[in-house]
Design a protein around this motif. Structure first.
Motif, PDB file in Angstrom:
ATOM      1  N   PHE A 125      34.850  49.747  43.358  1.00 34.74           N
ATOM      2  CA  PHE A 125      34.451  48.642  42.469  1.00 34.74           C
ATOM      3  C   PHE A 125      33.300  49.091  41.565  1.00 34.74           C
ATOM      4  O   PHE A 125      33.324  48.906  40.348  1.00 34.74           O
ATOM      5  CB  PHE A 125      34.039  47.449  43.352  1.00 34.74           C
ATOM      6  N   VAL A 180      41.206  44.205  51.793  1.00 37.53           N
ATOM      7  CA  VAL A 180      40.672  45.025  50.693  1.00 37.53           C
ATOM      8  C   VAL A 180      41.787  45.698  49.890  1.00 37.53           C
ATOM      9  O   VAL A 180      41.618  45.939  48.692  1.00 37.53           O
ATOM     10  CB  VAL A 180      39.623  46.066  51.176  1.00 37.53           C
ATOM     11  N   LEU A 197      44.530  43.837  43.090  1.00 33.76           N
ATOM     12  CA  LEU A 197      44.250  42.809  42.079  1.00 33.76           C
ATOM     13  C   LEU A 197      43.337  43.362  40.991  1.00 33.76           C
ATOM     14  O   LEU A 197      43.517  43.073  39.809  1.00 33.76           O
ATOM     15  CB  LEU A 197      43.546  41.608  42.726  1.00 33.76           C
ATOM     16  N   TRP A 198      42.351  44.129  41.400  1.00 33.48           N
ATOM     17  CA  TRP A 198      41.318  44.601  40.469  1.00 33.48           C
ATOM     18  C   TRP A 198      41.574  46.028  39.982  1.00 33.48           C
ATOM     19  O   TRP A 198      40.750  46.604  39.287  1.00 33.48           O
ATOM     20  CB  TRP A 198      39.939  44.511  41.120  1.00 33.48           C
ATOM     21  N   ASN A 218      44.520  44.227  49.126  1.00 32.39           N
ATOM     22  CA  ASN A 218      44.874  43.139  48.205  1.00 32.39           C
ATOM     23  C   ASN A 218      43.873  43.070  47.049  1.00 32.39           C
ATOM     24  O   ASN A 218      44.255  42.998  45.875  1.00 32.39           O
ATOM     25  CB  ASN A 218      44.904  41.828  48.998  1.00 32.39           C
ATOM     26  N   LEU A 219      42.581  43.133  47.392  1.00 29.56           N
ATOM     27  CA  LEU A 219      41.531  43.103  46.358  1.00 29.56           C
ATOM     28  C   LEU A 219      41.652  44.301  45.415  1.00 29.56           C
ATOM     29  O   LEU A 219      41.564  44.153  44.188  1.00 29.56           O
ATOM     30  CB  LEU A 219      40.147  43.132  47.021  1.00 29.56           C
ATOM     31  N   THR A 226      36.158  50.449  49.227  1.00 31.96           N
ATOM     32  CA  THR A 226      36.676  49.619  48.147  1.00 31.96           C
ATOM     33  C   THR A 226      35.533  49.159  47.243  1.00 31.96           C
ATOM     34  O   THR A 226      35.685  49.089  46.015  1.00 31.96           O
ATOM     35  CB  THR A 226      37.455  48.429  48.742  1.00 31.96           C
TER      36      THR A 226
END
Lengths: 362, 335
Positions: free
Chosen positions: A169, A197, A203-204, A199-200, A165
Motif C-alpha cells: 500500500f 488482505v 481491490l486496490w 481481497n484488499l 500488504t
C-alpha cells in the motif's frame, strides 16, 4: 544437510547417494555455456546462477550451524530449519530489488539470507546477543532488517500478511515501483486474515506477491488433513492470479517470480504463488521422531531425488557453468564463512540487563 | 488550573467536529497521513465524524475498506512501518476483538522485536461507551485491554478541546496509538481553539479543583464526575476532578499529588471494573498516597455483565452522576 557431502548429516537415517568428488580445480568455469533453452547463457545469467547457488548453499550451511548450536545447547529457544526449501527464498529474492520488501515466518532464516542479511549478525541474534539484528530482542523467529527491506519474521503464521500488504500500500502511494513479498507456509492458509488482505490487495491493485511455501506439513499434520478444496482456486476467487511452481527448482522459481514481480511493478496488482517444497527436518530441531506423521521413505525421497542444491549443482555442471571440484571448494569456503560467523556470535557479548526496557516505544 | 480556564476561547465545536478538524489539519500538514476504514469516505462514518474529508483529500487518502477489520488494521501496520501515517478507523470498539493479533502481536511488538529498527506510527481510532441502546456487541469500553499491552499508547479524550489536541499528538507519535472516542459525546459542544495546538500524552488535566475528595474520571465518565462534583458542592463537599487523558502513559504524579491533598479518591471509568483501568489507577493511588488516605480508594466501572439492550437494564450498568455522588458522600462520611 550438504548437497555434495555428508557433512552435517549426523542424525539422518540415510545419506544421499552422492559421493564427494575429489577436488581437482577450484576455478569457476567461464561462461562458454548454454542455458536450459539451449541458448548460449549470457554473462549476467551465469553470474545469477552462481549467485543463486551460493545463496542456497549459504542457507543450507547456515542451518547446519544452527542445528549444531541447538543440539550443543548453545542456542536458547527453538530452531525451525529451512533446509530443503532453499530454492524458494533464493529464487524469489533474486527477482527483487534491494528496496523491495519481504515479510518472513518462524522458519525464516532462509528468507533473511536470501534478501541479503549478514550471517554473523543473524547468528548473534539467534544467540540473543547485542550484536544481533534485533539486539537480541527478537531471536530466531523475529529477525528484521530495514537495510535489506526485511520487515521482519513473524511467529504468527499469517501474521505478516497484513504487514506485507500494507507495505505494498505504501509502495503504491510512494510510486517508486517497490513491491512486497509475503512469505508464509501452507499452514497460514488456515488463518482468515490472508483472505481479507488478498481481497484488499486485489481491490486496490497493490504490488504484493503472496508466496505460499507448501512444505506439506502444518507443524505435525499433513496439509491435506487441514486444507479443503484446491489452494490455487482461492486466489482467483478474489481476482488474484495464482499459480504453482516446483519449489526445488531455483531457476523455475526465479523465472516465475520475475514475471510476477514485473507484473506487480507495472501496476497490475497482486498475485499468489505456491512453491511446492519439503521441510527436511522436523517442525523444529527437537522434532526428531516423525514417523507418526510422515515416513522415512518420504523424507529420503525428497532428500535424494528432489534436493534443490543437488538438482541445481547437476544442472550447473551439465551446462558447464562450473564443475564438481569448484562446488566442493565453494562449499568449503561457505562452511568456513559460516563457522566464522558463528564464532563471531559466540564471542559477542549479551546485552546488559538494563536494556530490557529500551525500544518498547520509539 | 484546568487548562481551558487559562484561555478565553470564543469558538465552540462538537466533539465530532474537533476530531475532524484535527484530522484535516494533520492531513494538510503531512501528506503521509491517510484514513483507512469502513465507510470513512462519502459516508463519513455512521457518526458522520469524517464528513467532508474525502471531498478535500480525495479517495487516495480517505479510503473505504471492506468489512475486514483484521485485514485493514494489518495494512495500517505495514503502511506505518514503510512511511505512511495511517489513521485506521474501527467503527465500534467492540470490533477491536477482530484486530487483536494485528494490534497486540504485530503493532505493539514490531519496534521492540526489531531492536528498535522498525516503528509503527499508526493511530487506531475507535469508540467506546454504552447507553445507546445498541446491546452487547456495540456498547463495550475495551480500552483496558490495550492499556495492558506494552508498546501501545492509549488515549481517552473527554472534551472537544482534548480530542483535537490529543489526536494531533497521536498522529505525530511514532508509536501505535489507540484513540477511544465516546460515541455518546460526538454531539457535545465545547470550546476549541482554531489552528495549531497539541496536548502531550501522559499529562493529566485537572478538570475541576477541590480539596475534600479526588474523583478520577476517564472519557465518558469525566462529565459524570463533574456532574457529581456539582452535586457534592451543594452539600459542602469540594471535589477535585482529574482526567488522566491517557491511560498509557499514565500521569501518576498528578493523581498521587491530588490524593495527597484530598486524602480520598474515587476512580470512575466506563470499562469493566474487574482487572480494569480503575483497578490500575486505584493501585497507583494506594501505593503513592497510602499514608494520606482516610478511606479506601473506591472504584466504579461498568457492571460485570454483557451490556443489555433494554433501557432500564442498560442504564444501571454504568456509573451516573447520582451513583458517583452517593459514593463520594459516603466516602466523605456524610452519607
Amino acid at each position: 544437510m550438504s548437497p555434495l557431502t555428508d557433512k552435517g548429516k549426523k542424525r539422518e537415517a540415510k545419506k544421499p547417494d552422492v559421493k564427494r568428488p575429489e577436488a581437482k580445480t577450484v576455478e569457476m568455469k567461464k561462461p562458454e555455456t548454454k542455458n536450459s533453452n539451449g541458448m548460449k547463457a549470457s554473462k549476467p545469467e551465469v553470474e545469477r546462477s552462481l549467485r543463486m547457488y551460493r545463496r542456497m548453499l549459504m542457507i543450507r550451511l547456515f542451518e547446519e550451524q544452527v542445528n549444531e548450536l541447538y543440539t550443543r545447547a548453545l542456542m536458547p529457544g527453538l530452531a525451525h530449519l529451512y533446509v530443503g526449501e532453499e530454492a524458494v527464498a533464493v529464487g524469489i529474492c533474486e527477482a527483487l530489488r534491494d528496496d523491495d520488501y519481504i515479510t518472513s515466518t518462524h522458519r525464516g532464516h532462509g528468507h533473511c539470507v536470501a534478501k541479503g542479511a549478514a550471517p554473523n549478525r543473524m547468528f548473534a541474534e539467534l544467540l540473543g546477543k547485542e550484536a544481533g539484528y534485533c539486539k537480541g530482542k527478537g531471536g530466531s523467529m523475529h529477525i528484521a532488517d530495514p537495510a535489506t527491506g526485511n520487515l521482519g519474521a513473524n511467529a504468527i503464521v499469517a501474521g505478516s500478511a497484513g504487514i506485507a500488504t500494507g507495505a505494498a500500500f505504501s509502495a503504491k502511494h510512494k510510486g517508486k515501483g517497490q513491491v512486497a513479498v509475503c512469505f508464509f507456509g501452507e499452514g497460514a492458509l488456515g488463518q482468515g486474515v490472508v483472505y481479507e488482505v488478498m481481497n484488499l490487495a486485489a481491490l486496490w491493485k497493490l504490488p504484493v506477491i503472496y508466496v505460499c511455501e507448501n512444505n506439506m506439513y502444518n507443524e505435525y499434520t499433513h496439509f491435506l488433513e487441514t486444507t479443503a478444496g484446491d489452494i490455487l482456486s482461492r486466489g482467483p476467487a478474489f481476482g488474484v492470479p495464482s499459480e504453482s511452481v516446483d519449489g526445488q527448482d531455483v531457476t523455475a522459481v526465479y523465472q516465475v517470480a520475475s514475471r510476477l514481480v514485473k507484473r506487480a511493478r507495472d501496476g497490475e496488482g497482486p498475485s499468489f504463488l505456491m512453491c511446492n517444497t519439503y521441510r527436511y527436518t522436523g517442525h523444529h530441531v527437537g522434532d526428531i521422531s516423525r514417523e507418526y506423521y510422515r515416513s522415512k521413505q518420504e523424507e529420503h525421497h525428497w532428500k535424494t531425488d528432489r534436493d534443490p542444491l543437488k538438482l541445481f549443482a547437476e544442472k550447473l555442471i551439465a551446462q558447464k557453468l562450473t564443475d564438481a571440484p569448484s562446488l566442493v571448494k565453494l562449499e568449503d569456503e561457505v562452511r568456513a564463512e559460516m563457522k566464522a560467523a558463528v564464532d563471531f556470535a559466540i564471542a559477542a557479548p549479551y546485552p546488559n540487563a538494563d536494556k530490557v526496557e529500551q525500544d518498547v516505544y520509539a | 488550573m484546568p487548562e481551558l480556564a487559562e484561555r478565553a476561547i470564543e469558538r465552540e465545536l462538537t466533539f465530532a467536529q474537533a476530531v475532524r478538524e484535527a484530522l484535516a489539519e494533520e492531513m494538510r500538514r503531512d501528506p503521509t497521513v491517510c484514513i483507512i476504514g469502513e465507510d470513512v469516505a462519502e459516508a463519513g462514518t455512521p457518526f458522520k465524524v469524517l464528513s467532508g474529508l474525502v471531498e478535500e483529500f480525495g479517495k487516495e487518502r480517505v479510503i473505504d475498506t471492506p468489512i475486514s477489520e483484521a485485514g485493514f488494521t494489518g495494512v495500517g501496520v505495514g503502511a506505518a512501518m514503510t512511511g505512511m501515517r495511517p489513521v485506521v478507523d474501527i467503527m465500534f470498539g467492540d470490533f477491536l476483538t477482530l484486530t487483536m493479533d494485528q494490534m497486540v502481536n504485530q503493532a505493539a511488538k514490531v519496534h521492540y522485536m526489531s531492536g528498535g529498527k522498525w516503528k509503527v506510527p499508526m493511530v487506531l481510532r475507535t469508540t467506546l461507551g454504552a447507553t445507546r441502546r445498541s446491546a452487547a456487541q456495540h456498547s463495550q469500553s475495551l480500552h483496558a485491554w490495550f492499556s495492558h499491552v506494552p508498546g501501545l499508547k492509549v488515549v481517552l479524550p473527554s472534551t472537544p478541546y482534548d480530542a483535537k489536541g490529543l489526536l494531533k499528538t497521536a498522529i505525530r507519535d511514532d508509536n501505535p496509538v489507540v484513540f477511544f472516542e465516546d460515541k455518546m459525546m460526538y454531539k457535545t459542544k465545547g470550546p476549541v481553539p482554531e489552528g495549531e495546538y497539541t496536548i502531550p500524552f501522559g499529562v493529566a488535566d485537572i478538570k475541576r479543583e477541590g480539596t475534600d475528595i479526588t474523583i478520577v474520571g476517564t472519557s465518558s465518565m469525566v462529565q459524570v464526575a463533574l456532574g457529581a462534583a456539582a452535586l457534592l458542592d451543594e452539600i459542602g463537599i469540594s471535589a477535585e476532578v482529574i482526567d488522566p487523558r491517557t491511560t498509557w502513559p499514565l500521569d501518576e504524579a498528578t493523581l498521587i499529588a491530588s490524593v495527597k491533598k484530598t486524602s480520598r479518591a474515587i476512580v470512575v471509568d466506563e470499562g469493566y471494573g474487574r482487572y480494569g483501568v480503575t483497578a490500575e489507577i486505584a493501585s497507583v493511588i494506594a501505593e503513592g498516597a497510602f499514608f494520606n488516605l482516610e478511606a479506601p480508594v473506591k472504584r466504579m466501572g461498568a457492571m460485570h455483565v454483557p451490556i443489555p439492550f433494554s433501557p432500564p437494564l442498560e442504564d444501571v450498568t454504568v456509573p451516573t452522576e447520582q451513583t458517583v455522588f452517593e459514593a463520594a458522600r459516603k466516602l466523605c462520611g456524610k452519607a
